[in-house]
Design an enzyme around this catalytic site. Sequence first.
Site, PDB file in Angstrom:
ATOM      1  N   LYS A 195       0.885  -1.173   0.000  1.00 21.33           N
ATOM      2  CA  LYS A 195       0.000   0.000   0.000  1.00 21.33           C
ATOM      3  C   LYS A 195       0.917   1.215   0.000  1.00 21.33           C
ATOM      4  O   LYS A 195       1.412   1.645   1.039  1.00 21.33           O
ATOM      5  CB  LYS A 195      -0.898  -0.014   1.241  1.00 21.33           C
ATOM      6  CG  LYS A 195      -2.239   0.702   1.073  1.00 21.33           C
ATOM      7  CD  LYS A 195      -2.166   2.150   0.645  1.00 21.33           C
ATOM      8  CE  LYS A 195      -1.950   3.078   1.818  1.00 21.33           C
ATOM      9  NZ  LYS A 195      -1.753   4.490   1.388  1.00 21.33           N
ATOM     10  N   GLY A 247       6.740   5.292   8.226  1.00 26.35           N
ATOM     11  CA  GLY A 247       5.963   6.526   8.183  1.00 26.35           C
ATOM     12  C   GLY A 247       6.019   7.251   9.505  1.00 26.35           C
ATOM     13  O   GLY A 247       7.023   7.197  10.219  1.00 26.35           O
ATOM     14  N   SER A 248       4.910   7.884   9.867  1.00 25.41           N
ATOM     15  CA  SER A 248       4.895   8.756  11.045  1.00 25.41           C
ATOM     16  C   SER A 248       4.698   7.966  12.344  1.00 25.41           C
ATOM     17  O   SER A 248       4.142   6.863  12.338  1.00 25.41           O
ATOM     18  CB  SER A 248       3.781   9.786  10.903  1.00 25.41           C
ATOM     19  OG  SER A 248       2.535   9.135  10.824  1.00 25.41           O
ATOM     20  N   GLU A 269       9.182   1.569  11.099  1.00 29.75           N
ATOM     21  CA  GLU A 269      10.334   2.456  10.887  1.00 29.75           C
ATOM     22  C   GLU A 269       9.764   3.863  10.859  1.00 29.75           C
ATOM     23  O   GLU A 269       9.069   4.233   9.927  1.00 29.75           O
ATOM     24  CB  GLU A 269      11.015   2.078   9.564  1.00 29.75           C
ATOM     25  CG  GLU A 269      12.475   2.432   9.542  1.00 29.75           C
ATOM     26  CD  GLU A 269      12.687   3.860   9.119  1.00 29.75           C
ATOM     27  OE1 GLU A 269      12.695   4.745  10.007  1.00 29.75           O
ATOM     28  OE2 GLU A 269      12.827   4.096   7.916  1.00 29.75           O
ATOM     29  N   CYS A 303      14.116  10.020   6.942  1.00 26.63           N
ATOM     30  CA  CYS A 303      13.948   9.625   8.345  1.00 26.63           C
ATOM     31  C   CYS A 303      15.256   9.806   9.115  1.00 26.63           C
ATOM     32  O   CYS A 303      15.237  10.082  10.301  1.00 26.63           O
ATOM     33  CB  CYS A 303      13.463   8.195   8.431  1.00 26.63           C
ATOM     34  SG  CYS A 303      14.413   7.065   7.436  1.00 26.63           S
ATOM     35  N   GLU A 400       9.881  15.767  14.777  1.00 26.53           N
ATOM     36  CA  GLU A 400      10.415  15.514  13.439  1.00 26.53           C
ATOM     37  C   GLU A 400       9.732  16.477  12.476  1.00 26.53           C
ATOM     38  O   GLU A 400       8.511  16.503  12.373  1.00 26.53           O
ATOM     39  CB  GLU A 400      10.130  14.067  13.014  1.00 26.53           C
ATOM     40  CG  GLU A 400      10.684  13.773  11.642  1.00 26.53           C
ATOM     41  CD  GLU A 400      10.517  12.316  11.209  1.00 26.53           C
ATOM     42  OE1 GLU A 400       9.401  11.805  11.249  1.00 26.53           O
ATOM     43  OE2 GLU A 400      11.533  11.704  10.836  1.00 26.53           O
TER      44      GLU A 400
END
Length: 499
Positions: A195, A247-248, A269, A303, A400
């Site tokens: 996805k 992602g977040s 991650e 990241c 972040e």
Amino acid sequence: MPESDLKTRVADARGHLSKSALSNLIGADRMQAESGKRFSVEDPATGEPLAEAADSAAADVEAAVAAARAAFEMGPWAKMKPTERGRLIWALADALESHAEELAILESLDTGKPYQEALTIDVAIAASELRYMAGWANKVEGRTVPSSAEGEWLIYTERRPIGVVAAITPWNFPLMMVARKAGPALAVGCTVIVKPAEQTPLTALRFGELALEVGFPPGVVNVLLGHGEAGAALVAHDGVDKVTFTGSVDVGKSIVGGSAGNLKKVTLELGGKSPMIVFPDADLDAVAAGTASAIFFNAGQCCTAGSRLFVHERLREPLVARIVEIGQGLKLGGGFDDGVTLGPMISAAHRERVDGIVQAGLAQGADCATGATAPDRDGYFYAPTVLTGTRPGMDVVDKEIFGPVLCVQGFEDDDLDAVAAQANKTAFGLSGSVWTRDLATAHRMARRMTPGMVYVNLHNFSEPGMPFGGTRQSGWGRECSEDTLDAFCETRSVVVNLG
Ligand code: NAP
Ligand code: MG
């Protein structure tokens, strides 16, 4: 490729995309969403629409899971020898390379990143990570276990593929993230539903199509387009055995909750707020180039981006001046513009978020050495930004940002523990770097740092054989390397009564 050929191919790609509606790839079939709904994919360098894509929902998730389950449990994939799986993964790496220009054009259109970077970094790393994993396919071994029980026993273990894997990927390195997750899953014999992020579906879809073309059986690699709801439906589905997500932090946490129904396995991650620690003996030229690249590469949408600079007071002023000069010298533009070195933020919403955090930092007393503005032009560009006088407690330091925004803090202390304590003071733990010519300082500092990856005299590095991942809220587990294989396996112990 000559410049004029590239321009023609980009125009052709745009024309083709604007006429076609991107479909899901489920089994061997390209399908629109069952609801018929579509969403628009845009070019972040212009804000113009690029393509329409299937907007998947629960019914489409159902179809993708059915295809992936069937391929996992029955048919050629379930019976395929490990060497043959490895051969197919290698062939897919070859296919990425033979389609490298096409894939780099799509990646650059979708993300706005410089075409040359898409070609030499994104596509090249995706292919090399697949090749590395192809080699593991026939090396996923078990072991024998000596027994001290009464009688005679044979105990051995096997590492079995975990099953159907949902790979939910972000928009910053779209193709690379798909390869990084699909490679180990396929090597051990799992099937995959990708996805991709709604902003960047183009190369994930080509990855799935190329997998079919090189001979992966239908259902082994499926690609489901759509929004976070499609991702959440995959996470909740009992037919999915494993989620691998990049992602977040917030979505990562929601995945932990959402996967509880069947207690599927999860690896995450989730990014970071990585420190770069510069000692006064460091080589100023090398540090300036390395730290500027650490925060400005991919417009800071990495990241591992080096977003907190801790520099010894003796070097602070000259280093900040050099980073500012490098930032101001970057050439903003679309991926195919001449000499471009800095692309846009991925979306209007993301640029607004980046700017919001920066403006709040300035209101809280940070000083702007450069940037902190959105250039007046089409697309979602943000100027390379360096903030000084920042301190923990400000969002610019703690959150972040995922943009080209560097926070600088000086230190005078020669006590490594004190310096490390400042650098380690974060909710994250993905990466960090140390800059010094002194070998002992480098290793003593590396030892005191808490992230999952520590770089010495560089920042941002990836290698297929190197474990990639972080501590604390940077996630769970490691990607790349032998270490990632167990995340896609279950160990089965077999005990034989030998009498
Ligand atoms: P995000 O929402 O976490 O998106 C990552 C992936 O998760 C996308 O495929 C997304 O689909 C999907 N997703 C969203 N909601 C979901 C849900 N409830 N369940 C399952 N999947 C879901 O990230 P973002 O909003 O694009 O970016 C926000 C921030 O995340 C960035 O500013 C950055 O701080 C961080 N980020 C980190 C990385 C990294 O490399 N670690 C990469 C990207 C972003 P949709 O795209 O369709 O929503
Ligand atoms: Mg896009």
